[in-house]
Design a protein around this motif. Structure first.
Motif, PDB file in Angstrom:
ATOM      1  N   ASP A   1     -23.706  -2.814 -87.868  1.00  0.00           N
ATOM      2  CA  ASP A   1     -24.649  -3.929 -87.939  1.00  0.00           C
ATOM      3  C   ASP A   1     -26.063  -3.488 -87.550  1.00  0.00           C
ATOM      4  N   ASN A   2     -26.969  -4.430 -87.527  1.00  0.00           N
ATOM      5  CA  ASN A   2     -28.378  -4.170 -87.244  1.00  0.00           C
ATOM      6  C   ASN A   2     -28.629  -3.646 -85.832  1.00  0.00           C
ATOM      7  N   MET A   3     -27.665  -3.795 -84.942  1.00  0.00           N
ATOM      8  CA  MET A   3     -27.812  -3.310 -83.567  1.00  0.00           C
ATOM      9  C   MET A   3     -27.122  -1.966 -83.362  1.00  0.00           C
ATOM     10  N   GLY A   4     -26.599  -1.392 -84.462  1.00  0.00           N
ATOM     11  CA  GLY A   4     -25.918  -0.104 -84.376  1.00  0.00           C
ATOM     12  C   GLY A   4     -24.464  -0.207 -83.948  1.00  0.00           C
ATOM     13  N   LYS A   5     -23.938  -1.410 -83.894  1.00  0.00           N
ATOM     14  CA  LYS A   5     -22.562  -1.652 -83.477  1.00  0.00           C
ATOM     15  C   LYS A   5     -21.634  -1.580 -84.692  1.00  0.00           C
ATOM     16  N   THR A   6     -20.556  -0.808 -84.567  1.00  0.00           N
ATOM     17  CA  THR A   6     -19.569  -0.746 -85.650  1.00  0.00           C
ATOM     18  C   THR A   6     -18.686  -1.982 -85.571  1.00  0.00           C
ATOM     19  N   LEU A   7     -18.643  -2.717 -86.660  1.00  0.00           N
ATOM     20  CA  LEU A   7     -17.831  -3.929 -86.747  1.00  0.00           C
ATOM     21  C   LEU A   7     -16.710  -3.709 -87.752  1.00  0.00           C
ATOM     22  N   SER A   8     -15.521  -4.129 -87.400  1.00  0.00           N
ATOM     23  CA  SER A   8     -14.446  -4.170 -88.388  1.00  0.00           C
ATOM     24  C   SER A   8     -13.856  -5.571 -88.328  1.00  0.00           C
ATOM     25  N   LEU A   9     -13.528  -6.105 -89.470  1.00  0.00           N
ATOM     26  CA  LEU A   9     -12.955  -7.446 -89.513  1.00  0.00           C
ATOM     27  C   LEU A   9     -11.688  -7.497 -88.672  1.00  0.00           C
ATOM     28  N   LYS A  10     -10.878  -6.468 -88.757  1.00  0.00           N
ATOM     29  CA  LYS A  10      -9.611  -6.423 -88.013  1.00  0.00           C
ATOM     30  C   LYS A  10      -9.870  -6.548 -86.504  1.00  0.00           C
ATOM     31  N   SER A  11     -10.812  -5.786 -85.977  1.00  0.00           N
ATOM     32  CA  SER A  11     -11.129  -5.842 -84.539  1.00  0.00           C
ATOM     33  C   SER A  11     -11.735  -7.179 -84.150  1.00  0.00           C
ATOM     34  N   LEU A  12     -12.628  -7.693 -84.992  1.00  0.00           N
ATOM     35  CA  LEU A  12     -13.255  -8.980 -84.687  1.00  0.00           C
ATOM     36  C   LEU A  12     -12.210 -10.094 -84.596  1.00  0.00           C
ATOM     37  N   LEU A  13     -11.218 -10.050 -85.473  1.00  0.00           N
ATOM     38  CA  LEU A  13     -10.184 -11.089 -85.472  1.00  0.00           C
ATOM     39  C   LEU A  13      -9.215 -10.928 -84.306  1.00  0.00           C
ATOM     40  N   LYS A  14      -9.139  -9.744 -83.735  1.00  0.00           N
ATOM     41  CA  LYS A  14      -8.310  -9.551 -82.535  1.00  0.00           C
ATOM     42  C   LYS A  14      -8.970 -10.172 -81.310  1.00  0.00           C
ATOM     43  N   SER A  15     -10.297 -10.163 -81.294  1.00  0.00           N
ATOM     44  CA  SER A  15     -11.011 -10.640 -80.105  1.00  0.00           C
ATOM     45  C   SER A  15     -11.671 -12.010 -80.281  1.00  0.00           C
ATOM     46  N   HIS A  16     -11.567 -12.600 -81.462  1.00  0.00           N
ATOM     47  CA  HIS A  16     -12.162 -13.917 -81.724  1.00  0.00           C
ATOM     48  C   HIS A  16     -11.179 -14.779 -82.514  1.00  0.00           C
ATOM     49  N   LYS A  17     -11.333 -16.085 -82.407  1.00  0.00           N
ATOM     50  CA  LYS A  17     -10.461 -17.003 -83.144  1.00  0.00           C
ATOM     51  C   LYS A  17     -10.768 -17.014 -84.633  1.00  0.00           C
ATOM     52  N   ALA A  18     -12.026 -16.697 -84.963  1.00  0.00           N
ATOM     53  CA  ALA A  18     -12.438 -16.735 -86.374  1.00  0.00           C
ATOM     54  C   ALA A  18     -13.697 -15.901 -86.564  1.00  0.00           C
ATOM     55  N   VAL A  19     -13.952 -15.562 -87.814  1.00  0.00           N
ATOM     56  CA  VAL A  19     -15.191 -14.901 -88.204  1.00  0.00           C
ATOM     57  C   VAL A  19     -15.862 -15.780 -89.251  1.00  0.00           C
ATOM     58  N   VAL A  20     -17.142 -16.062 -89.021  1.00  0.00           N
ATOM     59  CA  VAL A  20     -17.962 -16.756 -90.010  1.00  0.00           C
ATOM     60  C   VAL A  20     -18.762 -15.660 -90.707  1.00  0.00           C
ATOM     61  N   LEU A  21     -18.411 -15.403 -91.953  1.00  0.00           N
ATOM     62  CA  LEU A  21     -19.034 -14.338 -92.741  1.00  0.00           C
ATOM     63  C   LEU A  21     -19.883 -14.991 -93.826  1.00  0.00           C
ATOM     64  N   PHE A  22     -21.189 -14.702 -93.787  1.00  0.00           N
ATOM     65  CA  PHE A  22     -22.042 -15.296 -94.821  1.00  0.00           C
ATOM     66  C   PHE A  22     -22.893 -14.217 -95.472  1.00  0.00           C
ATOM     67  N   PHE A  23     -23.265 -14.476 -96.698  1.00  0.00           N
ATOM     68  CA  PHE A  23     -24.041 -13.541 -97.508  1.00  0.00           C
ATOM     69  C   PHE A  23     -25.397 -14.174 -97.811  1.00  0.00           C
ATOM     70  N   TYR A  24     -26.461 -13.379 -97.619  1.00  0.00           N
ATOM     71  CA  TYR A  24     -27.786 -13.889 -97.935  1.00  0.00           C
ATOM     72  C   TYR A  24     -28.578 -12.864 -98.732  1.00  0.00           C
ATOM     73  N   ARG A  25     -29.593 -13.347 -99.438  1.00  0.00           N
ATOM     74  CA  ARG A  25     -30.336 -12.538-100.403  1.00  0.00           C
ATOM     75  C   ARG A  25     -31.397 -11.655 -99.760  1.00  0.00           C
ATOM     76  N   GLY A  26     -32.163 -12.182 -98.820  1.00  0.00           N
ATOM     77  CA  GLY A  26     -33.189 -11.358 -98.199  1.00  0.00           C
ATOM     78  C   GLY A  26     -34.206 -12.174 -97.430  1.00  0.00           C
ATOM     79  N   GLN A  27     -35.036 -11.463 -96.675  1.00  0.00           N
ATOM     80  CA  GLN A  27     -36.042 -12.100 -95.829  1.00  0.00           C
ATOM     81  C   GLN A  27     -37.076 -12.883 -96.635  1.00  0.00           C
ATOM     82  N   TRP A  28     -37.180 -12.602 -97.909  1.00  0.00           N
ATOM     83  CA  TRP A  28     -38.131 -13.267 -98.792  1.00  0.00           C
ATOM     84  C   TRP A  28     -37.652 -14.645 -99.250  1.00  0.00           C
ATOM     85  N   CYS A  29     -36.392 -14.972 -98.993  1.00  0.00           N
ATOM     86  CA  CYS A  29     -35.777 -16.208 -99.494  1.00  0.00           C
ATOM     87  C   CYS A  29     -35.873 -17.318 -98.441  1.00  0.00           C
ATOM     88  N   PRO A  30     -36.654 -18.376 -98.694  1.00  0.00           N
ATOM     89  CA  PRO A  30     -36.798 -19.442 -97.701  1.00  0.00           C
ATOM     90  C   PRO A  30     -35.483 -20.180 -97.427  1.00  0.00           C
TER      91      PRO A  30
END
Length: 192
Positions: A36-65
């Motif tokens: 991620d942007n903070m240099g942290k390695t994220l895996s969906l598998k690990s995130l789901l072990k330590s959290h009840k859910a993952v909210v995954l969203f996709f966005y186009r870019g900083q130029w998009c209001p």
């Protein structure tokens, strides 16, 4: 002849976007590992072990209001989302420099992943190639996709949102080809 091939190509690219349907509620979420942007390695598998859910969203870019508005709303509601055990992750094709611009504009404090090779976008079936007409419109608005994404592919995601439960199943989907329509925090909260 070249002109007709170019027009046919643009039509096919446009049809590609309209033919997309994305993943559905009840599908098993494709696993991914990314930094991620903070240099942290994220895996969906690990995130789901330590959290009840993952909210995954996709966005186009900083130029998009519309993207910035959605990210601000997620940030403003982050304590509510994390209070329900969710981990929020944004995915974008934009460069890390432009992710930093997004963070400056929205004050996002959750993980954002630069999906350079579109691996996650393809797995979740949200990627499409911008056709020449839209590319021209974006350029007229001062948006340079090549500079923003650091390549000449002209690939963007459909701005989709998925809620993934601990079993790895998708329990909520917002997939709308109309880039002005986004998942509401209320709908995401109801899915958690």
């Amino acid at each position: 002849m070249r002109k007709y091939l170019l027009i046919a190509g643009c039509v096919l690219l446009t049809l590609n976007l309209f033919a997309q349907i994305g993943l559905k509620s009840g599908d098993i979420a494709p696993k991914f590992t990314a930094v991620d942007n903070m240099g942290k390695t994220l895996s969906l598998k690990s995130l789901l072990k330590s959290h009840k859910a993952v909210v995954l969203f996709f966005y186009r870019g900083q130029w998009c209001p519309y993207c910035n508005k959605q990210i601000k709303e997620l940030q403003d509601s982050l304590q509510l989302l994390t209070g329900k055990g969710a981990y929020v992750v944004g995915v974008t094709p934009e460069t890390s420099e432009n992710i930093n611009k997004t963070i400056d504009k929205t004050h996002a404090s959750f993980s954002i992943i630069q999906d350079k090779g579109y691996t996650i976008m393809k797995a979740y079936q949200v990627n499409y190639t911008v056709d020449a007409e839209l590319l021209g419109k974006l350029k007229n608005y001062g948006v340079d996709l090549e500079k923003n994404n650091g390549n000449t592919d002209h690939v963007l995601p459909v701005p989709a949102t998925y809620v993934i439960d601990q079993s790895g199943k998708i329990t909520y989907v917002h997939f709308d080809k109309d880039y002005t329509k986004r998942a509401s925090v209320k709908s995401i909260m109801a899915a958690l």
